[in-house]
Design a protein around this motif. Structure first.
Motif, PDB file in Angstrom:
ATOM      1  N   ALA A 191     -28.310 -21.164 -23.948  1.00  0.00           N
ATOM      2  CA  ALA A 191     -26.996 -21.126 -23.172  1.00  0.00           C
ATOM      3  C   ALA A 191     -27.675 -21.046 -21.644  1.00  0.00           C
ATOM      4  CB  ALA A 191     -26.355 -19.942 -23.532  1.00  0.00           C
ATOM      5  N   PHE A 192     -28.426 -20.195 -21.186  1.00  0.00           N
ATOM      6  CA  PHE A 192     -28.936 -20.051 -19.694  1.00  0.00           C
ATOM      7  C   PHE A 192     -29.299 -21.430 -19.206  1.00  0.00           C
ATOM      8  CE2 PHE A 192     -29.811 -15.557 -18.743  1.00  0.00           C
ATOM      9  CZ  PHE A 192     -28.798 -15.094 -19.286  1.00  0.00           C
ATOM     10  N   MET A 193     -30.223 -22.346 -20.091  1.00  0.00           N
ATOM     11  CA  MET A 193     -30.546 -23.771 -19.535  1.00  0.00           C
ATOM     12  C   MET A 193     -29.438 -24.344 -19.459  1.00  0.00           C
ATOM     13  SD  MET A 193     -33.838 -24.058 -18.629  1.00  0.00           S
ATOM     14  CE  MET A 193     -33.541 -25.738 -18.466  1.00  0.00           C
ATOM     15  N   ALA A 194     -28.629 -24.573 -20.340  1.00  0.00           N
ATOM     16  CA  ALA A 194     -27.223 -25.272 -20.206  1.00  0.00           C
ATOM     17  C   ALA A 194     -26.593 -24.992 -18.800  1.00  0.00           C
ATOM     18  CB  ALA A 194     -26.674 -25.300 -21.536  1.00  0.00           C
ATOM     19  N   LEU A 195     -26.557 -23.781 -18.608  1.00  0.00           N
ATOM     20  CA  LEU A 195     -25.591 -23.365 -17.381  1.00  0.00           C
ATOM     21  C   LEU A 195     -26.512 -23.750 -16.072  1.00  0.00           C
ATOM     22  CD1 LEU A 195     -24.098 -19.942 -18.323  1.00  0.00           C
ATOM     23  CD2 LEU A 195     -22.842 -21.934 -17.299  1.00  0.00           C
ATOM     24  N   TYR A 196     -28.098 -23.397 -16.070  1.00  0.00           N
ATOM     25  CA  TYR A 196     -28.795 -23.837 -14.919  1.00  0.00           C
ATOM     26  C   TYR A 196     -28.472 -25.382 -14.840  1.00  0.00           C
ATOM     27  CZ  TYR A 196     -31.190 -19.407 -15.512  1.00  0.00           C
ATOM     28  OH  TYR A 196     -31.782 -18.068 -15.623  1.00  0.00           O
ATOM     29  N   VAL A 197     -28.490 -26.217 -15.986  1.00  0.00           N
ATOM     30  CA  VAL A 197     -28.433 -27.598 -15.402  1.00  0.00           C
ATOM     31  C   VAL A 197     -26.766 -27.921 -15.053  1.00  0.00           C
ATOM     32  CG1 VAL A 197     -28.344 -29.977 -16.586  1.00  0.00           C
ATOM     33  CG2 VAL A 197     -30.406 -28.287 -16.947  1.00  0.00           C
ATOM     34  N   GLY A 198     -26.067 -27.467 -15.726  1.00  0.00           N
ATOM     35  CA  GLY A 198     -24.640 -27.684 -15.477  1.00  0.00           C
ATOM     36  C   GLY A 198     -24.108 -27.159 -14.179  1.00  0.00           C
ATOM     37  N   ALA A 199     -24.698 -25.993 -13.766  1.00  0.00           N
ATOM     38  CA  ALA A 199     -24.240 -25.646 -12.526  1.00  0.00           C
ATOM     39  C   ALA A 199     -25.480 -25.236 -11.559  1.00  0.00           C
ATOM     40  CB  ALA A 199     -23.828 -23.962 -12.654  1.00  0.00           C
ATOM     41  N   ALA A 200     -26.410 -26.618 -11.384  1.00  0.00           N
ATOM     42  CA  ALA A 200     -27.590 -26.582 -10.710  1.00  0.00           C
ATOM     43  C   ALA A 200     -27.553 -26.369  -9.158  1.00  0.00           C
ATOM     44  CB  ALA A 200     -28.219 -27.785 -10.820  1.00  0.00           C
ATOM     45  N   ASN A 201     -26.431 -26.620  -8.494  1.00  0.00           N
ATOM     46  CA  ASN A 201     -26.290 -26.087  -7.192  1.00  0.00           C
ATOM     47  C   ASN A 201     -25.871 -24.606  -7.139  1.00  0.00           C
ATOM     48  OD1 ASN A 201     -26.628 -28.713  -6.157  1.00  0.00           O
ATOM     49  ND2 ASN A 201     -24.463 -29.320  -6.398  1.00  0.00           N
ATOM     50  N   ARG A 202     -25.069 -24.023  -7.924  1.00  0.00           N
ATOM     51  CA  ARG A 202     -24.881 -22.740  -7.885  1.00  0.00           C
ATOM     52  C   ARG A 202     -26.148 -21.954  -7.995  1.00  0.00           C
ATOM     53  NH1 ARG A 202     -18.446 -21.962  -9.071  1.00  0.00           N
ATOM     54  NH2 ARG A 202     -18.199 -24.128  -8.749  1.00  0.00           N
ATOM     55  N   HIS A 203     -27.098 -22.251  -9.088  1.00  0.00           N
ATOM     56  CA  HIS A 203     -28.143 -21.626  -9.445  1.00  0.00           C
ATOM     57  C   HIS A 203     -29.026 -21.768  -8.447  1.00  0.00           C
ATOM     58  CE1 HIS A 203     -31.004 -19.985 -12.395  1.00  0.00           C
ATOM     59  NE2 HIS A 203     -31.939 -20.949 -12.055  1.00  0.00           N
TER      60      HIS A 203
END
Lengths: 199, 199
Positions: free
Chosen positions: A94-106
């Motif tokens: 779930a984290f990796m998916a969010l890191y990639v999906g919200a790469a800019n925010r991350h």
DNA sequence: CCTACCGATCGGTAGG
DNA sequence: CCTACCGATCGGTAGG
């Protein structure tokens, strides 16, 4: 009857946050101006200041939205009755998916947290702290020796977070390995080391 | 006879780099001004521009000095006839010592590399690339499966670097665990996973 | 090695 | 009198 908010208020506000995230990620908080954000939104600077009181408030929204999403994902991944190792795997996916999906925010979260005044950054840090604790508990449930050596729990959790957070500097989702594969690799490395991760 | 360099030329130049590293680490490259650097050196802005042509040139020196130190340490750690796992341990100990001893330069390298123009950042990236390759080769020597799966070598090396590079965000050398202990923990996690790292 | 400045751009706000 | 927005410009400060 009093006039209410514009129908597209939330969409406009989110467009500002998204544009700011892209610019802050590319140039840093101090390297991107409010005028840049306005230009990217095809609006005026004044419009930005209609939605936000200050540039810092935008930065805060970029970060809190991302960290709240991570918090929710962590809650969902650890809610069930699965074994702790499986929960760690679900959480990492779930984290990796969010890191990639919200790469800019991350990227902004990891690079510009200290551009926020202490009071605001404290809120973000508190949420992050909760994520670290959650992972620390999973690791202690997986490895009993970690439950005994209390001082090793945070370092162990941070080594794990290092593996997955560091990906923002090098990982390309269009490369030879996918985000899901990489997440599994990080979990296997944590659980069994190199031999478990590449076999 | 032409005037030569001041006797303390190198010391003064290094003081500037050191002051710049501290300020860039604390506020970011764009958040710290040349006047701030001058003040910290108890000199004038003009003195800074006597030693450096531009603010970017100072940033370059902060980064290249650190990355060259890492390169030398990596060369020394891998030069002997020791087993690859031992070489990885020696290299990690040397890296953690440099990360702590040059914490400001390390933080600047990790946060502000993209503030350098492409030509200059390319030089830094090339050195970093050499370090990644060196670690990738060690890992492949340790784990034969990695030698076969070529595409997994860089991801494996980057997961390792994530563990040790991420420390700059949380590790406190005055805390409950020392830098040497943490380095061993990261190596053990890489080699054997969590159970090897905390036993 | 300093003081005195420059062109430009910064974050934020005015009236309408 | 409200919210939603615009063109123009403010006082200060950046790197050089």
């Amino acid at each position: 009857m009093a006039r209410t908010q514009a129908a597209d208020y939330d969409e406009r506000k989110d467009a500002i946050v998204e544009a700011a995230a892209a610019l802050f990620a590319a140039r840093g908080f101090n390297g991107a101006s409010v005028a840049d954000i306005a230009e990217r939104c095809e609006s005026s600077k004044s419009l930005i200041y209609h939605y936000y009181q200050s540039k810092e408030d935008i930065l805060y929204d970029v970060m809190i939205s991302h960290v709240r999403a991570l918090e929710q994902a962590a809650g969902e991944a650890t809610a069930g009755a699965a074994a702790p190792a499986q929960k760690l795997r679900d959480l990492t996916q779930a984290f990796m998916a969010l890191y990639v999906g919200a790469a800019n925010r991350h990227k902004v979260l990891l690079n510009d947290l200290d551009k926020l005044p202490d009071a605001r950054s404290g809120e973000i840090v508190a949420v992050q702290r909760g994520l670290i604790d959650k992972v620390g508990e999973l690791l202690a449930a997986i490895e009993p020796a970690l439950a005994k050596r209390k001082g090793a729990r945070v370092p162990a959790a941070m080594l794990y977070f290092g593996m997955i957070n560091w990906t923002h500097t090098w990982f390309d989702p269009k490369g030879s390995i996918g985000a899901a594969q990489l997440a599994d690799m990080a979990v296997d490395m944590t659980l069994k080391g190199l031999s478990g991760a590449v076999k």
